[in-house]
Design an enzyme around this catalytic site. Structure first.
Site, PDB file in Angstrom:
ATOM      1  N   HIS A 126       0.924  13.784 -37.594  1.00  0.00           N
ATOM      2  CA  HIS A 126       0.502  15.183 -37.350  1.00  0.00           C
ATOM      3  C   HIS A 126       1.311  15.804 -36.229  1.00  0.00           C
ATOM      4  O   HIS A 126       0.770  16.536 -35.395  1.00  0.00           O
ATOM      5  CB  HIS A 126      -0.997  15.207 -37.028  1.00  0.00           C
ATOM      6  CG  HIS A 126      -1.842  14.684 -38.141  1.00  0.00           C
ATOM      7  ND1 HIS A 126      -1.989  15.340 -39.357  1.00  0.00           N
ATOM      8  CD2 HIS A 126      -2.523  13.520 -38.273  1.00  0.00           C
ATOM      9  CE1 HIS A 126      -2.751  14.624 -40.162  1.00  0.00           C
ATOM     10  NE2 HIS A 126      -3.091  13.505 -39.532  1.00  0.00           N
ATOM     11  N   GLU A 174       5.580   2.998 -15.577  1.00  0.00           N
ATOM     12  CA  GLU A 174       5.518   2.954 -14.111  1.00  0.00           C
ATOM     13  C   GLU A 174       6.497   1.962 -13.505  1.00  0.00           C
ATOM     14  O   GLU A 174       6.821   2.077 -12.328  1.00  0.00           O
ATOM     15  CB  GLU A 174       4.100   2.698 -13.622  1.00  0.00           C
ATOM     16  CG  GLU A 174       3.516   1.374 -13.914  1.00  0.00           C
ATOM     17  CD  GLU A 174       2.114   1.256 -13.294  1.00  0.00           C
ATOM     18  OE1 GLU A 174       1.286   0.590 -13.892  1.00  0.00           O
ATOM     19  OE2 GLU A 174       1.864   1.813 -12.217  1.00  0.00           O
ATOM     20  N   LYS A 220      -0.150   1.331  -4.235  1.00  0.00           N
ATOM     21  CA  LYS A 220      -1.084   0.426  -4.889  1.00  0.00           C
ATOM     22  C   LYS A 220      -2.448   1.067  -5.113  1.00  0.00           C
ATOM     23  O   LYS A 220      -3.085   0.854  -6.116  1.00  0.00           O
ATOM     24  CB  LYS A 220      -1.255  -0.862  -4.082  1.00  0.00           C
ATOM     25  CG  LYS A 220      -2.139  -1.892  -4.752  1.00  0.00           C
ATOM     26  CD  LYS A 220      -1.628  -2.265  -6.131  1.00  0.00           C
ATOM     27  CE  LYS A 220      -2.557  -3.217  -6.854  1.00  0.00           C
ATOM     28  NZ  LYS A 220      -2.195  -3.391  -8.260  1.00  0.00           N
ATOM     29  N   LYS A 244       2.127   0.804 -18.276  1.00  0.00           N
ATOM     30  CA  LYS A 244       2.863  -0.279 -17.623  1.00  0.00           C
ATOM     31  C   LYS A 244       4.365  -0.052 -17.727  1.00  0.00           C
ATOM     32  O   LYS A 244       5.109  -0.178 -16.776  1.00  0.00           O
ATOM     33  CB  LYS A 244       2.523  -1.634 -18.269  1.00  0.00           C
ATOM     34  CG  LYS A 244       1.226  -2.252 -17.918  1.00  0.00           C
ATOM     35  CD  LYS A 244       1.104  -2.733 -16.497  1.00  0.00           C
ATOM     36  CE  LYS A 244       0.404  -1.813 -15.554  1.00  0.00           C
ATOM     37  NZ  LYS A 244      -0.861  -1.279 -15.765  1.00  0.00           N
ATOM     38  N   TRP A 275       3.148   6.013   2.512  1.00  0.00           N
ATOM     39  CA  TRP A 275       3.322   6.602   1.188  1.00  0.00           C
ATOM     40  C   TRP A 275       3.179   8.092   1.415  1.00  0.00           C
ATOM     41  O   TRP A 275       2.102   8.565   1.789  1.00  0.00           O
ATOM     42  CB  TRP A 275       2.262   6.075   0.217  1.00  0.00           C
ATOM     43  CG  TRP A 275       2.373   6.702  -1.145  1.00  0.00           C
ATOM     44  CD1 TRP A 275       3.378   6.540  -2.046  1.00  0.00           C
ATOM     45  CD2 TRP A 275       1.454   7.624  -1.758  1.00  0.00           C
ATOM     46  NE1 TRP A 275       3.146   7.279  -3.180  1.00  0.00           N
ATOM     47  CE2 TRP A 275       1.976   7.950  -3.038  1.00  0.00           C
ATOM     48  CE3 TRP A 275       0.239   8.184  -1.374  1.00  0.00           C
ATOM     49  CZ2 TRP A 275       1.329   8.824  -3.913  1.00  0.00           C
ATOM     50  CZ3 TRP A 275      -0.423   9.042  -2.235  1.00  0.00           C
ATOM     51  CH2 TRP A 275       0.133   9.356  -3.486  1.00  0.00           C
ATOM     52  N   ASN A 307      -3.850   7.096   8.179  1.00  0.00           N
ATOM     53  CA  ASN A 307      -3.921   6.939   6.730  1.00  0.00           C
ATOM     54  C   ASN A 307      -4.947   7.936   6.220  1.00  0.00           C
ATOM     55  O   ASN A 307      -6.028   8.054   6.772  1.00  0.00           O
ATOM     56  CB  ASN A 307      -4.368   5.505   6.381  1.00  0.00           C
ATOM     57  CG  ASN A 307      -4.488   5.295   4.875  1.00  0.00           C
ATOM     58  OD1 ASN A 307      -3.862   6.019   4.105  1.00  0.00           O
ATOM     59  ND2 ASN A 307      -5.296   4.319   4.469  1.00  0.00           N
ATOM     60  N   GLY A 308      -4.594   8.702   5.183  1.00  0.00           N
ATOM     61  CA  GLY A 308      -5.525   9.700   4.652  1.00  0.00           C
ATOM     62  C   GLY A 308      -4.928  11.089   4.778  1.00  0.00           C
ATOM     63  O   GLY A 308      -3.724  11.258   4.933  1.00  0.00           O
ATOM     64  N   GLU A 366      -2.612   1.608 -22.166  1.00  0.00           N
ATOM     65  CA  GLU A 366      -2.351   0.767 -20.984  1.00  0.00           C
ATOM     66  C   GLU A 366      -0.931   0.202 -21.041  1.00  0.00           C
ATOM     67  O   GLU A 366      -0.215   0.195 -20.032  1.00  0.00           O
ATOM     68  CB  GLU A 366      -3.373  -0.348 -20.905  1.00  0.00           C
ATOM     69  CG  GLU A 366      -3.107  -1.417 -19.845  1.00  0.00           C
ATOM     70  CD  GLU A 366      -3.035  -0.879 -18.423  1.00  0.00           C
ATOM     71  OE1 GLU A 366      -3.417   0.295 -18.182  1.00  0.00           O
ATOM     72  OE2 GLU A 366      -2.559  -1.619 -17.545  1.00  0.00           O
ATOM     73  N   ARG A 368       0.823  -1.223   0.000  1.00  0.00           N
ATOM     74  CA  ARG A 368       0.000   0.000   0.000  1.00  0.00           C
ATOM     75  C   ARG A 368       0.850   1.264   0.000  1.00  0.00           C
ATOM     76  O   ARG A 368       0.403   2.341  -0.369  1.00  0.00           O
ATOM     77  CB  ARG A 368      -0.910   0.003   1.223  1.00  0.00           C
ATOM     78  CG  ARG A 368      -1.903  -1.128   1.307  1.00  0.00           C
ATOM     79  CD  ARG A 368      -2.564  -1.207   2.683  1.00  0.00           C
ATOM     80  NE  ARG A 368      -3.241   0.026   2.991  1.00  0.00           N
ATOM     81  CZ  ARG A 368      -4.546   0.242   2.751  1.00  0.00           C
ATOM     82  NH1 ARG A 368      -5.269  -0.706   2.186  1.00  0.00           N
ATOM     83  NH2 ARG A 368      -5.114   1.390   3.039  1.00  0.00           N
TER      84      ARG A 368
HETATM   85  C1  AGP Z   1      -1.929   0.754 -12.622  1.00  0.00           C
HETATM   86  O1  AGP Z   1      -0.838  -0.071 -13.013  1.00  0.00           O
HETATM   87  C2  AGP Z   1      -1.494   1.821 -11.657  1.00  0.00           C
HETATM   88  N1  AGP Z   1      -0.880   1.257 -10.507  1.00  0.00           N
HETATM   89  C3  AGP Z   1      -2.573   2.825 -11.343  1.00  0.00           C
HETATM   90  O2  AGP Z   1      -2.820   3.532 -12.520  1.00  0.00           O
HETATM   91  C4  AGP Z   1      -3.930   2.264 -10.861  1.00  0.00           C
HETATM   92  O3  AGP Z   1      -4.585   1.599 -11.902  1.00  0.00           O
HETATM   93  C5  AGP Z   1      -4.809   3.451 -10.425  1.00  0.00           C
HETATM   94  O4  AGP Z   1      -4.187   4.085  -9.330  1.00  0.00           O
HETATM   95  C6  AGP Z   1      -6.236   3.036 -10.041  1.00  0.00           C
HETATM   96  O5  AGP Z   1      -6.207   2.181  -8.936  1.00  0.00           O
HETATM   97  P1  AGP Z   1      -7.597   1.422  -8.559  1.00  0.00           P
HETATM   98  O6  AGP Z   1      -7.901   0.522  -9.711  1.00  0.00           O
HETATM   99  O7  AGP Z   1      -7.313   0.687  -7.286  1.00  0.00           O
HETATM  100  O8  AGP Z   1      -8.642   2.482  -8.403  1.00  0.00           O
END
Ligand code: AGP
Length: 611
Positions: free
Chosen positions: A496, A480, A606, A477, A74, A98-99, A473, A27
């Site tokens: 273009h 990241e 995550k 990947k 985080w 958290n938050g 997508e 997390r």
């Molecule tokens: C995806 O590889 C990323 N880690 C990130 O974009 C993720 O999809 C996004 O933060 C959404 O997370 P969620 O699906 O838990 O809402």
């Protein structure tokens, strides 16, 4: 998002805290810390970096206590330093959080005006001071907390202890879940069910605006006024799905290989779920898909399904832009929110905004009892199992396959006559898990190609139609986990402007359709798509780029491309999932060859539970 763990019971808390933190580390992993409470007071140990750094420090101490709290961070406020790590202490009060306390700066001014000084840059420490101020006035911890809560704005979950009562832990939830479990009289608190699943097979989640007071073997739940709630606690069976690596080097590769089963389980559970067949499809004529990151990309792919299979219009929005997304939305709109974790703050905000406008909301999530699933009008679950790696793989393909099945069922229920393609699509739907498994057999070839591309300075994923969305997508990947420059473009758009970026150090990956039959040129749409991609191929080849073609299995593309991993013959609606698998494998191997972290990329978490 951060991870919180709490323990009070009859054993030494340290091992529970460390094991729990390891379960929650996905997390957020900038830093970690624990506090242990005993008759001798509070002992805090913190460390920057992964939980193993904290574990190493703790192993040199013989910490003993009645209870304890732990945290993986985080960073949202303040740099990644030990001083900003949790737990934070102010006077008697020690807590983990958290938050975000959104109004923390004005609260910070208030406590500094009465002579208190902060040691860290965090909103969490402000919270600790606010509670300490109240206990200093003589209020018991629970009452002190209820006096502070009205001052707070934002979404938060925190666990707090006062050494005057070292066996008592108090947890608070406002918009961010906090799970509670009992393991043979040891009471545990955790940010998610994963933190409990090592110790117990059932637990419950605190709903928003609730407080739990835990002592060994018992708990009480209060509302924010401090009144004992009489609600019946519904226990949830915790899935202790094997979250071990079982021989894989990283969770990401394990989860890539789990996709055939994830897609199969998602479909199997969907067919059994009454929820799918009871959806009032006839009420809706427009779909508004919303999510973040990969979840939004799943929405982009699904847009094609809803428009081509169901015949409704569909739009896709960034959940983080929700405030501008509902200005012209009609009541006959179904808002579909997609989120693996079900706790992404932006997506939850979009959900709440949609509900405030009286719109029907359907959530697609991988986590039962998540805030998204509990607050939506309707909910369908992917059955991907716990996804640990920050880069989403099996959750994404499970989301896409669920949305394809949803569109298919919708078209069936409204008896859309154009659904004559059903006989053609059915076999590919059934074969999808096997086709994913076949695509995984390209693994070694993808690694071989990744080795050749280690020196490439830029990667362009090009596609048309739904394959452009898959290209988005794939680019995410790669970005990241390998930290490489990667961009996705509609193939026809490159000339273009972005073509100026292409040179001999560029790698261009062409996502081409193979079409819905083995003989790709028999399908006119396929033929048109491939002709257009030939133009793009020549545009970039003449600039010296490395050409890697995915999908189309024709002599021309084999001859003109530098590399070519053929895909199994599939349907244009299931093909996007197979292309995605190639993109996942490529991102993994390139990042691994570059020595990247893979499962816990820098700066990421995550699920982002703050806006
Ligand atoms: C995806 O590889 C990323 N880690 C990130 O974009 C993720 O999809 C996004 O933060 C959404 O997370 P969620 O699906 O838990 O809402």
């Amino acid at each position: 998002m951060c991870g919180i763990i709490g323990y009070t019971g009859n054993e030494n808390p340290v091992s529970f805290l460390i094991k729990g933190l390891k379960q929650l580390e996905y997390r957020g992993y900038d830093s970690a810390g624990i506090a242990v409470f005993s008759d001798n007071g509070t002992h805090i140990v913190r460390a920057v970096g992964p939980v193993r750094n904290l574990e190493h420090k703790v192993s040199k101490l013989s910490l003993q206590g009645f209870s304890g709290i732990g945290h993986t961070r985080w960073a949202t406020h303040g740099k990644v330093t030990e001083g900003n790590s949790h737990p934070h202490q102010a006077g008697r009060i020690t807590l983990v959080h958290n938050g975000i306390i959104e109004n923390y700066s004005e609260l910070k001014e208030q406590i500094e005006q009465i002579g208190r000084t902060l040691k860290s840059e965090t909103d969490t420490e402000v919270l600790a001071h606010l509670i300490d101020i109240e206990v200093e006035k003589g209020f018991l911890l629970l009452e002190a907390i209820t006096r502070v809560i009205p001052k707070l704005r934002g979404s938060y979950a925190f666990v707090v202890s006062d050494p005057e009562d070292p066996r008592c832990l108090i947890g608070v939830s406002q918009g961010i879940p906090l799970w509670v479990g009992n393991s043979n009289g040891n009471m545990l608190l955790s940010s998610d069910s994963r933190g409990l699943s090592l110790f117990t097979n059932e637990g419950f989640v605190l709903k928003s605006a609730e407080i739990v007071q835990c002592r060994p073997g018992s708990f009480q739940v209060f509302d924010f006024s401090g009144h004992l709630t009489t609600k019946n606690i519904s226990l949830t069976q915790l899935s202790n799905d094997s979250s071990e690596l079982v021989g894989f080097e990283h969770y990401m590769m394990k989860e890539i290989y789990e996709q055939p089963l994830a897609v199969l389980n998602t479909k199997a559970k969907l067919i059994q779920s009454a929820q799918l067949y009871s959806l009032p499809f006839k009420l809706w004529d427009h779909v508004q898909l919303m999510g973040c990151g990969s979840a939004r990309h799943a929405g982009l792919v699904a847009k094609h399904y809803f428009e081509q299979i169901v015949g409704v219009t569909a739009t896709v929005d960034y959940a983080s832009e929700f405030s501008d997304c509902f200005n012209h939305t009609q009541p006959s709109t179904l808002v579909i929110l997609i989120s693996q974790s079900g706790e992404t703050a932006d997506t939850l905000s979009a959900l709440r905004a949609a509900k405030n406008r009286g719109l029907a909301t359907l959530s697609i999530t991988n986590r039962k009892q998540s805030s998204l699933s509990l607050e939506s009008d309707f909910c369908l679950f992917t059955e991907a199992g716990c996804e640990i790696s920050v880069a989403s793989t099996k959750a994404f393909t499970s989301q896409v396959s669920l949305l394809l099945a949803l569109a298919y069922e919708w078209s069936y229920q409204i008896e859309r006559v154009e659904s004559s393609f059903r006989p053609q699509l059915n076999p590919y739907l059934s074969a999808l898990p096997e086709q994913i498994a076949q695509t995984l057999q390209r693994d070694k070839q993808i690694r071989f190609i990744a080795e050749k591309l280690l020196s490439s300075r830029s990667f362009f994923f090009l596609g048309r139609g739904v394959l452009f969305n898959v290209a988005q997508e794939c680019a995410l990947k790669l970005k990241e986990i390998s930290y490489c420059f990667a961009e996705a473009y509609p193939a026809g758009e490159l000339k273009h402007g972005p073509l100026a970026l292409i040179d001999k150090d560029s790698t261009v990956i062409l996502l081409t359709t193979r079409g819905s039959t083995g003989d790709s040129v028999s399908d006119p749409l396929t033929h048109l798509q491939q002709d257009k991609m030939k133009n793009t191929l020549q545009e970039v080849k003449s600039r010296g780029a490395f050409i890697w073609t995915w999908g189309a299995d024709t002599p021309y593309f084999r001859q003109e491309s530098h590399e070519f991993p053929p895909l199994p013959s599939s349907h244009r609606f299931t093909e996007p999932i197979l292309h995605t698998v190639l993109g996942q494998l490529f991102a993994y191997h390139l990042a691994h060859l570059k020595g990247a972290e893979i499962d816990k990329p820098r700066n990421l978490a995550k699920s982002v539970t703050v806006e």
